[in-house]
Design a protein around this motif. Structure first.
Motif, short mmCIF file in Angstrom:
data_model
loop_
_atom_site.label_atom_id
_atom_site.label_comp_id
_atom_site.label_asym_id
_atom_site.label_seq_id
_atom_site.Cartn_x
_atom_site.Cartn_y
_atom_site.Cartn_z
N ARG A 216 7.65 1.16 3.16
CA ARG A 216 7.74 0.08 4.39
C ARG A 216 6.71 -1.00 3.95
O ARG A 216 7.22 -2.18 3.95
CB ARG A 216 7.66 0.53 5.73
N ILE A 217 5.48 -0.61 3.72
CA ILE A 217 4.52 -1.45 3.34
C ILE A 217 4.84 -2.04 1.91
O ILE A 217 5.01 -3.28 1.91
CB ILE A 217 3.20 -0.66 2.89
N LEU A 218 5.41 -1.48 1.02
CA LEU A 218 5.84 -2.09 -0.21
C LEU A 218 7.07 -3.16 0.03
O LEU A 218 7.02 -4.13 -0.51
CB LEU A 218 6.20 -1.20 -1.30
N ALA B 236 -4.74 -0.08 1.95
CA ALA B 236 -5.36 -1.32 1.15
C ALA B 236 -5.25 -1.00 -0.44
O ALA B 236 -4.80 -1.93 -1.25
CB ALA B 236 -6.77 -1.44 1.60
N GLU B 237 -5.44 0.17 -1.02
CA GLU B 237 -5.13 0.69 -2.24
C GLU B 237 -3.96 0.28 -2.66
O GLU B 237 -3.56 -0.18 -3.70
CB GLU B 237 -5.40 1.93 -2.44
N LEU B 238 -2.84 0.72 -2.06
CA LEU B 238 -1.30 0.58 -2.08
C LEU B 238 -1.06 -1.00 -2.68
O LEU B 238 -0.50 -1.39 -3.50
CB LEU B 238 -0.49 0.92 -1.53
N LEU B 239 -1.46 -1.77 -1.54
CA LEU B 239 -1.28 -3.22 -1.49
C LEU B 239 -2.02 -3.89 -2.82
O LEU B 239 -1.38 -4.86 -3.54
CB LEU B 239 -1.67 -4.11 -0.29
N GLU B 240 -3.20 -3.64 -2.90
CA GLU B 240 -3.88 -4.14 -4.11
C GLU B 240 -3.24 -3.78 -5.53
O GLU B 240 -3.14 -4.84 -6.12
CB GLU B 240 -5.35 -3.30 -4.24
N ARG B 241 -2.63 -2.77 -5.64
CA ARG B 241 -1.91 -2.60 -6.94
C ARG B 241 -0.82 -3.38 -7.03
O ARG B 241 -0.38 -3.62 -8.01
CB ARG B 241 -1.75 -0.91 -6.91
N TYR B 242 0.04 -3.19 -6.01
CA TYR B 242 1.39 -3.88 -5.83
C TYR B 242 1.04 -5.40 -6.33
O TYR B 242 1.67 -6.08 -7.16
CB TYR B 242 2.02 -3.78 -4.58
N HIS B 243 0.14 -6.15 -5.64
CA HIS B 243 -0.05 -7.49 -6.01
C HIS B 243 -0.73 -7.77 -7.38
O HIS B 243 -0.32 -8.66 -7.75
CB HIS B 243 -1.12 -8.03 -4.95
N ALA B 244 -1.58 -6.59 -7.73
CA ALA B 244 -2.05 -6.66 -9.32
C ALA B 244 -0.73 -6.75 -10.21
O ALA B 244 -0.87 -7.57 -11.15
CB ALA B 244 -3.00 -5.77 -9.70
#
Ligand SMILES: Cc1ncc(COP(=O)(O)O)c(C=O)c1O
Length: 411
Positions: free
Chosen positions: A69-71, A35-43
């Motif tokens: 893979r998530i990114l 969740a933290e990873l996706l939040e940062r990427y989207h920000a």
């Protein structure tokens, strides 16, 4: 939100108490929050607003396939600096047209591999590399899309070992030589000039150096335009810092905001190559206290992780916050050290920290970047596992090798 927090005095990753994961996989291990990873990427993605852009995650910060893979699935691109990273990025599912290949020591084999993979661009580091690339592209009947890494001579005010855009640095070509390189590339049969690249350093906690570098790249782009060379992208590299200790890095909106006025003078695609700022705070290194040892002059907290799992304190005198997984009362001052046979093997020195005792777990913060990816088997210590948390579930995304596996390639 943050991927990590205390709940009822117990350190959690998303919705899972870290103790539960430690019981299942053993210590030490790296722990990542999806969740933290996706939040940062989207920000970061959203901070560009109307600016055409490509975010290329620097795999050197963390090459774990599951994390990448998530990114890749979220639409991110990749920045790679070796054949191995290119292979890794393709395996993780990044689209070739979202991959840039940087680095000052690419081999012939790597350049050929990059061309055959059809990646977005190769950021070339010297005139010699341009010539080699032109030859290789000719041999395999391809046109190489090239950017040139320039050295903008900007002081990033960071640790000398991670300052990469000063005049004395080994990276890129100076602004004067750049014109010559671009003219060579423009006239070369098998090259297509598409961009310009700089990367001024890492763990930069102010926007000024980025704006200064961007300004210099735009000036060069405008000069190239006067010489009939048009670029498709300005690649400003990575380098945005995170908060390890008391520093306060700019947020993504401030960072992109500082680039915008320059971009408006030459509004093509901006590429950024974040590593640390995307993944640094996505990970913890979870370790167990083996011994608390008192000598006549010092107290040592000896843990089961060591410098080979996290080189940053040893290499850069870096600060990493260390929290007890189970909150305790009281504080003491100690050196937190690993079991490697080097006095430089430490995670913290003379640190005022929570009082901990043998058997307790510690969470070393900001260990998502340049931790697992830089780790080694020094002292024949097997690489440690990586665990990914998604909500209330966790999964081993790299398991602990056996001693046999550690020696599998040897006679
Ligand atoms: C060319 C290049 N791009 C991007 C990065 C990523 O930097 P950071 O992790 O500081 O964002 C690096 C780091 O060394 C680099 O050399």
């Amino acid at each position: 939100m943050s991927g990590f927090a205390y709940k009822n005095g117990i350190w959690q990753c998303e919705e899972i108490p870290v103790e539960r994961i430690a019981e299942a996989v053993g210590t030490p291990f790296y722990l990542y929050s999806r969740a933290e990873l996706l939040e940062r990427y989207h920000a970061l993605d959203q901070a560009f607003e109307n600016i055409p852009h490509l975010v290329c995650f620097a795999l050197k910060a963390n090459g774990n396939l599951a994390l990448n893979r998530i990114l890749a699935e979220a639409g991110c691109g990749a920045e790679v600096v070796s054949g191995g990273e290119l292979f890794r990025s393709l395996r993780a599912g990044y689209q070739p047209e979202r991959i840039v290949f940087d680095g000052n020591g690419k081999t012939e084999v790597e350049l050929r591999y990059a061309l055959e993979s059809g990646i977005y661009a190769i950021n070339v580091d010297s005139e010699n590399e341009l010539q080699l690339l032109n030859t290789i592209a000719g041999e395999i009947n391809k046109i190489a899309r090239v950017g040139l890494r320039v050295n903008p001579d900007v002081n990033p005010n960071t640790h000398p070992k991670i300052a990469t855009g000063l005049k004395k640095s080994k990276f890129g070509v100076d602004l004067c030589a750049a014109l010559r390189c671009y003219e060579f590339a423009r006239d070369a049969e098998h090259l297509e000039v598409v961009g310009i690249h700089a990367h001024i350093g890492s763990q930069i906690v102010e926007v000024g150096p980025f704006a200064e570098a961007m300004g210099k790249l735009i000036e060069l782009a405008l000069e190239l335009q006067r010489r009939n060379i048009t670029l498709q992208y300005i690649d400003i590299g990575g380098g945005l810092g995170i908060q390890y200790n008391a520093e306060i890095p700019p947020c993504y909106a401030e960072y992109i905001g500082a680039l915008r006025p320059h971009w408006e003078r030459y509004p093509v695609t901006i590429i950024v190559e974040p590593g640390r700022s995307l993944v640094g705070d996505v990970g913890n290194l979870i370790t167990k206290v083996l011994y608390v040892k008192q000598t006549p002059v010092k107290r040592f907290v000896v843990i089961d992780a060591a410098m080979n799992d996290l080189w940053r304190p040893t290499m850069y005198d870096a600060y990493h916050q260390i929290l007890p997984v189970r909150q305790t009362n009281g504080h003491f001052v100690a050196d937190v050290v690993g079991g490697v046979c080097e006095s430089g093997d430490f995670m913290a020195r003379d640190r005022e920290m929570a009082t901990v005792s043998e058997g307790e777990l510690l969470a070393i913060q900001s260990a998502g970047a340049y931790s697992a990816s830089m780790s080694s088997e020094y002292n024949s210590r097997p690489l440690i596992p990586e665990v990914l948390v998604t909500g209330d579930t966790f999964r081993l995304v790299r398991r602990r090798p056996t001693y046999d596996e550690m020696m599998a390639l040897e006679e």
